[in-house]
Design an enzyme around this catalytic site. Sequence first.
Site, PDB file in Angstrom:
ATOM      1  N   LYS A  22      -3.955 -12.515   0.397  1.00 19.58           N
ATOM      2  CA  LYS A  22      -4.587 -11.305   0.959  1.00 19.58           C
ATOM      3  C   LYS A  22      -4.395 -10.130  -0.010  1.00 19.58           C
ATOM      4  CE  LYS A  22      -2.120  -8.767   4.000  1.00 19.58           C
ATOM      5  NZ  LYS A  22      -1.956  -7.313   3.766  1.00 19.58           N
ATOM      6  N   ASN A  23      -3.175  -9.992  -0.546  1.00 15.23           N
ATOM      7  CA  ASN A  23      -2.861  -8.800  -1.345  1.00 15.23           C
ATOM      8  C   ASN A  23      -3.342  -8.877  -2.792  1.00 15.23           C
ATOM      9  OD1 ASN A  23      -1.832  -7.679   0.925  1.00 15.23           O
ATOM     10  ND2 ASN A  23       0.326  -7.907   0.370  1.00 15.23           N
ATOM     11  N   CYS A 116       2.120   3.910   9.144  1.00 19.06           N
ATOM     12  CA  CYS A 116       1.873   2.706   9.950  1.00 19.06           C
ATOM     13  C   CYS A 116       3.223   2.312  10.561  1.00 19.06           C
ATOM     14  CB  CYS A 116       1.291   1.590   9.085  1.00 19.06           C
ATOM     15  SG  CYS A 116       2.494   0.881   7.970  1.00 19.06           S
ATOM     16  N   ARG A 121       4.254   5.675   4.388  1.00 20.79           N
ATOM     17  CA  ARG A 121       3.281   5.113   3.435  1.00 20.79           C
ATOM     18  C   ARG A 121       2.508   6.211   2.664  1.00 20.79           C
ATOM     19  NH1 ARG A 121       2.175  -0.172   5.081  1.00 20.79           N
ATOM     20  NH2 ARG A 121       1.603  -0.575   2.930  1.00 20.79           N
ATOM     21  N   ASP A 303       7.949  -8.205   2.143  1.00 25.61           N
ATOM     22  CA  ASP A 303       7.037  -8.871   3.083  1.00 25.61           C
ATOM     23  C   ASP A 303       7.610 -10.178   3.621  1.00 25.61           C
ATOM     24  OD1 ASP A 303       3.927  -7.928   1.395  1.00 25.61           O
ATOM     25  OD2 ASP A 303       5.397  -6.818   2.580  1.00 25.61           O
ATOM     26  N   ARG A 395      -4.329 -10.237  10.742  1.00 22.28           N
ATOM     27  CA  ARG A 395      -4.697  -9.426   9.574  1.00 22.28           C
ATOM     28  C   ARG A 395      -4.325 -10.142   8.283  1.00 22.28           C
ATOM     29  NH1 ARG A 395      -2.807  -3.387   9.775  1.00 22.28           N
ATOM     30  NH2 ARG A 395      -3.729  -3.661   7.727  1.00 22.28           N
TER      31      ARG A 395
HETATM   32  C1  EPZ Z   1       1.732  -3.200  -0.996  1.00 27.44           C
HETATM   33  O1  EPZ Z   1       1.686  -2.041  -0.208  1.00 27.44           O
HETATM   34  C2  EPZ Z   1       1.403  -4.362  -0.067  1.00 27.44           C
HETATM   35  N1  EPZ Z   1       0.050  -4.199   0.462  1.00 27.44           N
HETATM   36  C3  EPZ Z   1       2.420  -4.422   1.064  1.00 27.44           C
HETATM   37  O2  EPZ Z   1       2.118  -5.577   1.850  1.00 27.44           O
HETATM   38  C4  EPZ Z   1       3.813  -4.599   0.450  1.00 27.44           C
HETATM   39  O3  EPZ Z   1       4.777  -4.586   1.481  1.00 27.44           O
HETATM   40  C5  EPZ Z   1       4.084  -3.447  -0.532  1.00 27.44           C
HETATM   41  O4  EPZ Z   1       3.046  -3.395  -1.539  1.00 27.44           O
HETATM   42  C6  EPZ Z   1       5.414  -3.621  -1.249  1.00 27.44           C
HETATM   43  O5  EPZ Z   1       5.451  -4.838  -1.926  1.00 27.44           O
HETATM   44  C7  EPZ Z   1      -1.002  -4.538  -0.318  1.00 27.44           C
HETATM   45  O6  EPZ Z   1      -0.852  -4.958  -1.452  1.00 27.44           O
HETATM   46  C8  EPZ Z   1      -2.361  -4.371   0.290  1.00 27.44           C
HETATM   47  P1  EPZ Z   1       3.912   0.415  -2.372  1.00 27.44           P
HETATM   48  P2  EPZ Z   1       1.730  -0.574  -0.922  1.00 27.44           P
HETATM   49  O7  EPZ Z   1       2.981   1.522  -2.765  1.00 27.44           O
HETATM   50  O8  EPZ Z   1       1.063  -0.645  -2.231  1.00 27.44           O
HETATM   51  C9  EPZ Z   1       6.443   4.357  -1.675  1.00 27.44           C
HETATM   52  C10 EPZ Z   1       1.760  -6.791   3.826  1.00 27.44           C
HETATM   53  O9  EPZ Z   1       2.548  -7.090   4.734  1.00 27.44           O
HETATM   54  N2  EPZ Z   1       5.288   5.117  -2.196  1.00 27.44           N
HETATM   55  O10 EPZ Z   1       4.304  -0.587  -3.396  1.00 27.44           O
HETATM   56  O11 EPZ Z   1       1.241   0.400   0.084  1.00 27.44           O
HETATM   57  C11 EPZ Z   1       6.147   3.670  -0.355  1.00 27.44           C
HETATM   58  O12 EPZ Z   1       6.331   4.563   0.733  1.00 27.44           O
HETATM   59  C12 EPZ Z   1       1.776  -5.394   3.243  1.00 27.44           C
HETATM   60  O13 EPZ Z   1       0.931  -7.581   3.300  1.00 27.44           O
HETATM   61  C13 EPZ Z   1       5.404   6.503  -2.298  1.00 27.44           C
HETATM   62  O14 EPZ Z   1       6.424   7.085  -1.940  1.00 27.44           O
HETATM   63  O15 EPZ Z   1       3.278  -0.372  -1.138  1.00 27.44           O
HETATM   64  C14 EPZ Z   1       7.162   2.552  -0.365  1.00 27.44           C
HETATM   65  O16 EPZ Z   1       8.417   3.071   0.059  1.00 27.44           O
HETATM   66  C15 EPZ Z   1       2.730  -4.487   3.997  1.00 27.44           C
HETATM   67  N3  EPZ Z   1       4.346   7.214  -2.791  1.00 27.44           N
HETATM   68  C16 EPZ Z   1       7.268   2.166  -1.846  1.00 27.44           C
HETATM   69  O17 EPZ Z   1       6.713   3.271  -2.559  1.00 27.44           O
HETATM   70  C17 EPZ Z   1       3.181   6.608  -3.188  1.00 27.44           C
HETATM   71  O18 EPZ Z   1       2.256   7.307  -3.646  1.00 27.44           O
HETATM   72  C18 EPZ Z   1       6.477   0.916  -2.226  1.00 27.44           C
HETATM   73  O19 EPZ Z   1       5.186   1.074  -1.683  1.00 27.44           O
HETATM   74  C19 EPZ Z   1       3.076   5.191  -3.061  1.00 27.44           C
HETATM   75  C20 EPZ Z   1       4.144   4.469  -2.572  1.00 27.44           C
END
Ligand code: EPZ
Length: 418
Positions: A22-23, A116, A121, A303, A395
């Site tokens: 999915k990702n 969420c 996020r 995840d 999802r």
């Molecule tokens: C991706 O989300 C995945 N989703 C998530 O999978 C996964 O849990 C996550 O990466 C971490 O591996 C998809 O790929 C569609 P991040 P993403 O930006 O990109 C902080 C699932 O279950 N952050 O890597 O949204 C954020 O709050 C989903 O399939 C900021 O602070 O995650 C988090 O603490 C859930 N500012 C950390 O970074 C920003 O601008 C990592 O988030 C961006 C992120």
Amino acid sequence: MDKIIIQGGKPLIGEIEVSGAKNAALPILAATLLSGGEHLLKGIPGVKDVSTIQRLLRKMGAQIKEQDGVLSVRIQKIENCEAPYQWVKTMRAAILVLGPLLARCGEAQVSLPGGCAIGARPIQLHLSALEKMGATVKIEHGIIHAKSSRLKGANIYFDISTVTGTENIMMAATLAEGTTVLENAACEPEVIDLAQFLIACGARIDGAGTDRITIEGVRSLSGGSYRVMPDRIEAGTFMIAAAITKGDLAIRSCRPDTLVSVIEKLRTAGATVTEGREMLRIKGGEIHAVDIKTSPYPGWPTDMQAQFMALMSLSDGLSVVTETIFEQRFNHVAELRRMGAQIRLEGNHAVIRGVPSLSGAPVMASDLRASASLILAGLVAQGETEILRIYHLDRGYHRIEEKLSGVGAAIRRVKGSG
Ligand code: EPZ
């Protein structure tokens, strides 16, 4: 609303097939906005989030059709550059259209994703990177208004390793003028998959999979053909299903090389894992207490945190699960406790004392991976477990109840009314 009912206690035995990731599919579908050519994609999983992004792309002018497992996507002209709240609130990953829209048509109006169930996020790292590339970004009434005549290459340092942030900016940079260097980029395999798809469309990208990615902008991209990688989180979830039910599963169409931390920890926890080229076999045994701490790839995946906690609920001792990525990713704990798990929360640590057995109960899914952990607990709990609100599960898992019943689980979906 549908629910899932499980009679626990059946060891899972046999072969189970993993779907496409999915990702990886979500950013790759977003990347089709970057060119007017025809893209031929294989291995796109039939999960809800993927159908959501396809509906969004169609609204932007995409022609999408599927034949014999090949998805054809063509966006000759982008008819509108909007991703309204109704789409983004159901799927935060819709933010992935921001970079491609800006690169292809110089503007984008994308709803600011809210938080969420697992955390706030934020996406400020995406926006500040686009501003460094010359875009003007304004947020009004919850909508991101981004404009740019032509993005310019820039050196971007991500304060935090962000998966979709890395993907959004990598996509935007493919059509920028000059070179973009991403420092502290995410190293997840799904980032590599997106880069390989973009390269198949004519992009010039180096270093994907490392924390330093260099993108040489080009004037335009073509269509591309690509097969999406297998879903490592679905594969990991099935591994834990075998371990928790003391079963014996051959997991087909997976990539053991993307599961190194999961394989190692499950071996330490008592499972026997043998690796093949595109498969692995896992036999459950005693369940030993093992600590995990989630971290960016190649560490233990966040995840997979909820799923591992279900397994540790039945271990022979005391284990600590530490969540370092998201601030609210313990929603499954209250539900596991309803099934008899002994879990104490201390900040971002969960201390789990293993118990001899769990008992089936009605439980509520709260987010995608919490739902998976409740399925895993139900597979081994004594008696019947009823899992409500499984739209969360759909999802990210394609017909999981069919796959699990195919290897012996007593699991069925009950269609809800309305
Ligand atoms: C991706 O989300 C995945 N989703 C998530 O999978 C996964 O849990 C996550 O990466 C971490 O591996 C998809 O790929 C569609 P991040 P993403 O930006 O990109 C902080 C699932 O279950 N952050 O890597 O949204 C954020 O709050 C989903 O399939 C900021 O602070 O995650 C988090 O603490 C859930 N500012 C950390 O970074 C920003 O601008 C990592 O988030 C961006 C992120």
